[in-house]
Design a protein around this motif. Structure first.
Motif, short mmCIF file in Angstrom:
data_model
loop_
_atom_site.label_atom_id
_atom_site.label_comp_id
_atom_site.label_asym_id
_atom_site.label_seq_id
_atom_site.Cartn_x
_atom_site.Cartn_y
_atom_site.Cartn_z
N GLU A 110 0.88 -1.42 -0.01
CA GLU A 110 -0.10 0.03 -0.10
C GLU A 110 0.93 1.23 -0.03
N ALA A 111 1.83 1.31 0.81
CA ALA A 111 2.77 2.32 1.03
C ALA A 111 3.50 2.72 -0.51
N HIS A 112 3.95 1.63 -1.34
CA HIS A 112 4.50 1.87 -2.43
C HIS A 112 3.30 2.25 -3.51
N ALA A 113 2.15 1.73 -3.42
CA ALA A 113 1.15 2.22 -4.25
C ALA A 113 0.91 3.72 -4.11
N MET A 114 0.83 4.19 -2.73
CA MET A 114 0.62 5.67 -2.51
C MET A 114 1.72 6.65 -3.05
N THR A 115 2.95 6.17 -2.90
CA THR A 115 3.98 6.99 -2.97
C THR A 115 4.22 6.98 -4.56
#
Length: 92
Positions: free
Chosen positions: A76-81
């Motif tokens: 999720e963090a990679h997707a958001m960034t």
């Protein structure tokens, strides 16, 4: 789905109770009653739902993007960034 539901529910509940307390403190309840009227409770619920949905919408965008293109994102963090870097704040 828990990534979006838990924050949404928490924010909604917190805001609804806060709005109700502010309305009671301002004397918006019907004369002789301790509780707010239906219209005021409906308004407080609608506003709290609107604000909670607006706050958690970026999490919904991340979830949908990960469902449509699971191979593009590690978590999720990679997707958001990644979305923020490629599309800016408007992408979220």
């Amino acid at each position: 789905t828990l990534l979006g539901i838990v924050p949404y529910s928490g924010i909604t509940f917190c805001l609804f109770e806060t709005f109700k307390a502010h309305l009671v403190a301002r004397g918006m309840q019907p004369p002789g009653q301790e509780q707010l009227g239906t219209g005021w409770r409906l308004g407080a619920g609608a506003l709290s739902g609107l604000l909670a949905q607006s706050a958690t919408y970026p999490l919904d965008i991340v979830r949908r993007r990960m469902q449509v293109s699971p191979h593009l994102y590690r978590n999720e963090a990679h997707a958001m960034t990644s979305i923020f870097q490629s599309e800016g704040a408007r992408g979220l």
